[in-house]
Write an enzyme that holds these catalytic residues in place. Sequence first.
Site, short mmCIF file in Angstrom:
data_model
loop_
_atom_site.label_atom_id
_atom_site.label_comp_id
_atom_site.label_asym_id
_atom_site.label_seq_id
_atom_site.Cartn_x
_atom_site.Cartn_y
_atom_site.Cartn_z
N GLU A 131 2.17 -8.81 8.59
CA GLU A 131 2.11 -7.26 9.03
C GLU A 131 2.90 -6.58 8.23
O GLU A 131 2.68 -5.25 8.17
CB GLU A 131 2.51 -7.32 10.46
N PRO B 35 0.76 -1.29 -0.06
CA PRO B 35 -0.05 0.17 0.17
C PRO B 35 0.88 1.19 0.05
O PRO B 35 0.38 2.26 -0.13
CB PRO B 35 -0.88 -0.19 1.32
N ARG C 116 -4.43 -8.71 -20.56
CA ARG C 116 -5.45 -8.38 -21.51
C ARG C 116 -5.05 -7.25 -22.62
O ARG C 116 -5.76 -7.21 -23.63
CB ARG C 116 -6.69 -7.91 -20.70
N ASP D 238 -11.31 1.64 -24.07
CA ASP D 238 -11.27 1.32 -22.59
C ASP D 238 -11.49 2.69 -21.61
O ASP D 238 -10.69 3.44 -22.06
CB ASP D 238 -10.05 0.76 -22.18
N1 ADE Z 1 -1.01 -5.04 0.03
C1 ADE Z 1 -1.85 -4.68 1.14
N2 ADE Z 1 -2.57 -3.64 0.62
C2 ADE Z 1 -2.20 -3.64 -0.78
C3 ADE Z 1 -2.49 -2.49 -1.63
N3 ADE Z 1 -3.65 -1.70 -1.38
N4 ADE Z 1 -1.99 -2.36 -2.75
C4 ADE Z 1 -0.84 -3.28 -2.94
N5 ADE Z 1 -0.50 -4.14 -1.86
C5 ADE Z 1 -1.18 -4.23 -0.87
#
Ligand code: ADE
Length: 224
Positions: free
Chosen positions: A114, A86, A151, A165
């Site tokens: 974690e 994230p 794709r 797209d």
């Molecule tokens: N791992 C946990 N959440 C994630 C996200 N939003 N994007 C990529 N990998 C992740």
Amino acid sequence: MKIDILTLFPDMFKGFLNESIIKRAINTEKVKINIHNIRDYSKDPHKKVDDYGFGGGVGMVLMPQPIFDAVNHLKTNESKVLLMTPQGVTYNQTLAYKFSSEFKHIIIICGHYEGFDERIRSIVDFEISIGDYVLTGGEIPSMVITDSIVRLLEGVINTESHKNDSFNNNLLDYPVYTKPLEINGLKVPDILLSGHHENIKKWRLEQQVIRTKERRPDLLAEKR
Ligand code: ADE
């Protein structure tokens, strides 16, 4: 195109690889996708892949050794290593096009638990997030990235299908209709039945602009 995915949960990919367009792309050799269990690369006698973080804190941390060894084993001069986190750059269609057209071999590392040892970042070319929310691991993000890349590969789907797209030219896609001509008092727009291709093309572009203004004005602001 070859995609190697490193995960602690290989079974999560079974349905993904065995259905629809991805399955067909594999069967017609447009892409080779290999799923690798990170545990198979552990040098620990008990095949341990994670441990407590130094300095305390909750949860287990993915160890660097199995990841380093797996990437070393799979990497060639043509490889790009992607880490799902994230904290990465937010993925979008522009990156999908870039990865699909420029890369021959992609190694995707799925983080889990974690977190992962910070040193894993040292062997990564791109850190990718699929959005500002936290999932239990990188498996679903890796499927999102893989799907969007595959794709776009030559011959996987009709190029006409992705020419319009959503997000191409920073515009959302236009509305489409099929049978019946009317349902619940809702009709197919007359223009689509006119057979006038030029006018239909114009109408579709107008619809794209209207839609994008209404739903995603941020995309128009970005328009180059
Ligand atoms: N791992 C946990 N959440 C994630 C996200 N939003 N994007 C990529 N990998 C992740």
